[in-house]
Motif scaffolding. Structure first.
Motif, PDB file in Angstrom:
ATOM      1  N   ILE A 185       0.846  -1.202   0.000  1.00 45.49           N
ATOM      2  CA  ILE A 185       0.000   0.000   0.000  1.00 45.49           C
ATOM      3  C   ILE A 185       0.875   1.244   0.000  1.00 45.49           C
ATOM      4  CG2 ILE A 185      -1.615   1.358   1.400  1.00 45.49           C
ATOM      5  CD1 ILE A 185      -3.003  -1.267   2.126  1.00 45.49           C
TER       6      ILE A 185
ATOM      7  N   ASN B 193     -14.066  -7.021  10.778  1.00 45.47           N
ATOM      8  CA  ASN B 193     -14.296  -5.733  11.404  1.00 45.47           C
ATOM      9  C   ASN B 193     -15.582  -5.833  12.199  1.00 45.47           C
ATOM     10  OD1 ASN B 193     -14.425  -3.093  12.120  1.00 45.47           O
ATOM     11  ND2 ASN B 193     -14.419  -2.282  10.030  1.00 45.47           N
TER      12      ASN B 193
ATOM     13  N   ASN C 114      -6.938  -2.739  -4.220  1.00 47.89           N
ATOM     14  CA  ASN C 114      -8.035  -2.583  -3.264  1.00 47.89           C
ATOM     15  C   ASN C 114      -7.514  -2.296  -1.854  1.00 47.89           C
ATOM     16  OD1 ASN C 114      -6.909  -5.102  -3.007  1.00 47.89           O
ATOM     17  ND2 ASN C 114      -8.830  -6.189  -2.787  1.00 47.89           N
ATOM     18  N   PRO C 115      -6.895  -1.121  -1.630  1.00 50.27           N
ATOM     19  CA  PRO C 115      -6.316  -0.847  -0.313  1.00 50.27           C
ATOM     20  C   PRO C 115      -7.354  -0.640   0.789  1.00 50.27           C
ATOM     21  CG  PRO C 115      -6.159   1.090  -1.685  1.00 50.27           C
ATOM     22  CD  PRO C 115      -6.668  -0.020  -2.556  1.00 50.27           C
ATOM     23  N   ASP C 116      -8.597  -0.338   0.425  1.00 48.11           N
ATOM     24  CA  ASP C 116      -9.621  -0.096   1.434  1.00 48.11           C
ATOM     25  C   ASP C 116     -10.285  -1.381   1.917  1.00 48.11           C
ATOM     26  OD1 ASP C 116     -10.589  -0.392  -1.134  1.00 48.11           O
ATOM     27  OD2 ASP C 116     -12.378   0.803  -0.771  1.00 48.11           O
ATOM     28  N   LYS C 117     -10.046  -2.497   1.260  1.00 42.41           N
ATOM     29  CA  LYS C 117     -10.643  -3.773   1.643  1.00 42.41           C
ATOM     30  C   LYS C 117      -9.833  -4.391   2.773  1.00 42.41           C
ATOM     31  CE  LYS C 117     -12.674  -7.818  -0.410  1.00 42.41           C
ATOM     32  NZ  LYS C 117     -12.848  -8.603  -1.622  1.00 42.41           N
ATOM     33  N   SER C 118     -10.511  -4.745   3.862  1.00 42.99           N
ATOM     34  CA  SER C 118      -9.840  -5.262   5.046  1.00 42.99           C
ATOM     35  C   SER C 118      -9.528  -6.751   4.913  1.00 42.99           C
ATOM     36  CB  SER C 118     -10.730  -5.038   6.272  1.00 42.99           C
ATOM     37  OG  SER C 118     -10.111  -5.553   7.423  1.00 42.99           O
TER      38      SER C 118
END
Length: 148
Positions: free
Chosen positions: A125, A140, A132-136
């Protein structure tokens, strides 16, 4: 491409092999770690897409708790014999502890893969290589506390 596939031991399509080779050449992951993580990496738009399903997330959590349970069980069962036993009892207690530690290491393999994946993902990142950096990659639980 074929040379890398033979040298690394990772069997993948050519586009995925190219992506894995680029990740390896960045120097952020060893070959053995890349073998462990290759199942989570997918080539997407000239970048890396990191795909972790709900079952993988479950395995990460299960692996952690099972390894801790086995480690503590081995210590609880073996330490009284190791500390207070005489001769063969002390050796048997140490043997029990060692066996449980080895089993915990095998069971904890998925959690170790998660830790390496987390480290590699953060570095990718930073280099702006992840699609897809926002995908964990972990569960959560904030959605339980979020009220609309």
């Amino acid at each position: 491409n074929e040379v890398y596939r033979l040298a690394s031991g990772i069997k993948a399509p050519p586009e995925k092999t190219n992506m894995l080779m680029k990740i390896y050449l960045l120097g952020i992951v060893s070959n053995t770690e890349l073998q462990m993580l290759s199942q989570y990496f997918k080539p997407q738009n000239m970048k890396v897409s990191i795909e972790v399903g709900w079952f993988d997330k479950f395995l990460f959590i299960y692996s952690f708790f099972a390894a801790i349970f086995l480690l503590l069980s081995g210590i609880i069962m073996g330490s009284p014999y190791f500390v207070m036993g005489k001769g063969i009892e002390s050796i048997a207690g140490l043997f029990v502890i060692i066996i449980f530690i080895l089993i915990a290491a095998v069971v904890g393999k998925d959690y170790r893969a998660y830790r390496v994946l987390k480290r590699v993902r953060e570095r990718l990142i930073e280099l702006d290589i992840v699609d897809n950096p926002d995908k964990s990659i972990q569960w959560n639980i904030n959605f339980l506390f979020h009220r609309s």
